[in-house]
Design an enzyme around this catalytic site. Structure first.
Site, PDB file in Angstrom:
ATOM      1  N   ASP A 147      -0.907  -4.526   6.143  1.00 51.20           N
ATOM      2  CA  ASP A 147      -1.359  -3.348   5.002  1.00 51.20           C
ATOM      3  C   ASP A 147      -1.403  -2.581   5.652  1.00 51.20           C
ATOM      4  O   ASP A 147      -2.099  -1.783   6.032  1.00 51.20           O
ATOM      5  CB  ASP A 147      -2.235  -4.344   4.841  1.00 51.20           C
ATOM      6  CG  ASP A 147      -2.610  -3.079   3.613  1.00 51.20           C
ATOM      7  OD1 ASP A 147      -2.182  -2.068   3.612  1.00 51.20           O
ATOM      8  OD2 ASP A 147      -3.003  -4.398   2.134  1.00 51.20           O
ATOM      9  N   ASP A 183       6.903   0.137   9.945  1.00 47.84           N
ATOM     10  CA  ASP A 183       7.406   0.859   9.940  1.00 47.84           C
ATOM     11  C   ASP A 183       6.695   1.967   9.460  1.00 47.84           C
ATOM     12  O   ASP A 183       7.720   3.902   9.137  1.00 47.84           O
ATOM     13  CB  ASP A 183       8.814   0.965   8.752  1.00 47.84           C
ATOM     14  CG  ASP A 183       7.987   0.432   7.354  1.00 47.84           C
ATOM     15  OD1 ASP A 183       6.367  -0.093   7.710  1.00 47.84           O
ATOM     16  OD2 ASP A 183       8.233   0.998   6.316  1.00 47.84           O
TER      17      ASP A 183
END
Length: 242
Positions: A147, A183
């Site tokens: 997360d 990412d």
């Protein structure tokens, strides 16, 4: 609906330690409910206060084969990577932590048609597992697309902060790897910033290729393919326990 393996959990503890959002996404289908009820109890490890009230250390040699190296995946999502590694490396024991019930049900469905017998699941906060893993018992840790907690005020919740790295490093044996894929550039930067000053973990990188190319045994996941499609570049960081 409550499932046998999840009853009597301390809700106050869950809220206090919470690092994740929802426990469920879409409404669970009857087949998913059946997997959680029928399959999870045999694979679940005892790490919560209710299932392990004395917080006794896990006996990894009894959970897996006595000589099996233990790997840990923090937040396995739907289990794509976890199952891939379990099938590729049948001689290791893999513990997957995931609080999201839909993801757990998805992994359980995959396991029904897999030959893998070396997977154990903790359906909750990974910090519960860190509490009960013996020091130096883990050979590899996966933290894959965690997360991102993008808001600056929430970045303290990222797993790469000292509050979480300290107990994680304790469980890792000397030479063990921590693999981080993300990412989100700020997440990678924060990981490097927090880990470089430490004396127990080191960043293994000699050139940009080392964090731009995935590991040799890396299976691209749905989340990664989505990130690439949306124009984000995956980063692959490897840290070693010293």
């Amino acid at each position: 609906m409550q499932f046998p393996a999840m009853q009597n959990r301390d809700l106050h503890e869950c809220e206090f330690r919470k690092l994740y959002g929802r426990r469920r996404g879409k409404r669970l289908r009857p087949s998913q409910i059946a997997r959680l009820k029928d399959d999870l109890p045999a694979l679940e490890i005892s790490a919560s206060i209710q299932s392990n009230p004395d917080r006794a250390f896990l006996d990894c040699a009894s959970i897996f084969d006595a000589d099996a190296p233990v790997w840990l995946e923090i937040g396995f999502g739907s289990g794509e990577h976890l199952l891939y590694q379990a099938e590729l490396h049948p001689d290791i024991g893999l513990i997957g932590c995931e609080p999201y019930l839909n993801g757990i049900a998805s992994l359980l469905g995959k396991l029904r048609t897999s030959s893998a017998r070396n997977v154990r699941i903790y359906p909750g906060d990974f910090r519960d597992v860190l509490d009960v893993l013996p020091a130096g018992s883990v050979d590899r840790v996966f933290l894959l697309y965690p997360d991102p907690w993008p808001k600056r005020r929430h970045r303290k919740r990222r797993v790469v902060n000292s509050e979480y790295l300290d107990p994680l490093a304790r469980t890792m044996r000397q030479g063990a790897e921590l693999r981080l894929a993300t990412d989100i550039e700020s997440y990678a930067a924060q990981a490097i910033e927090k880990i470089l000053p430490r004396g127990d973990l080191e960043w293994v990188a000699h050139s940009p290729r080392d964090w731009r190319q995935p590991w040799p045994d890396w299976p691209s996941t749905r989340y990664e393919r989505k990130a690439v499609k949306e124009g984000r570049k995956p980063l692959y960081l490897t840290f070693r326990r010293v």
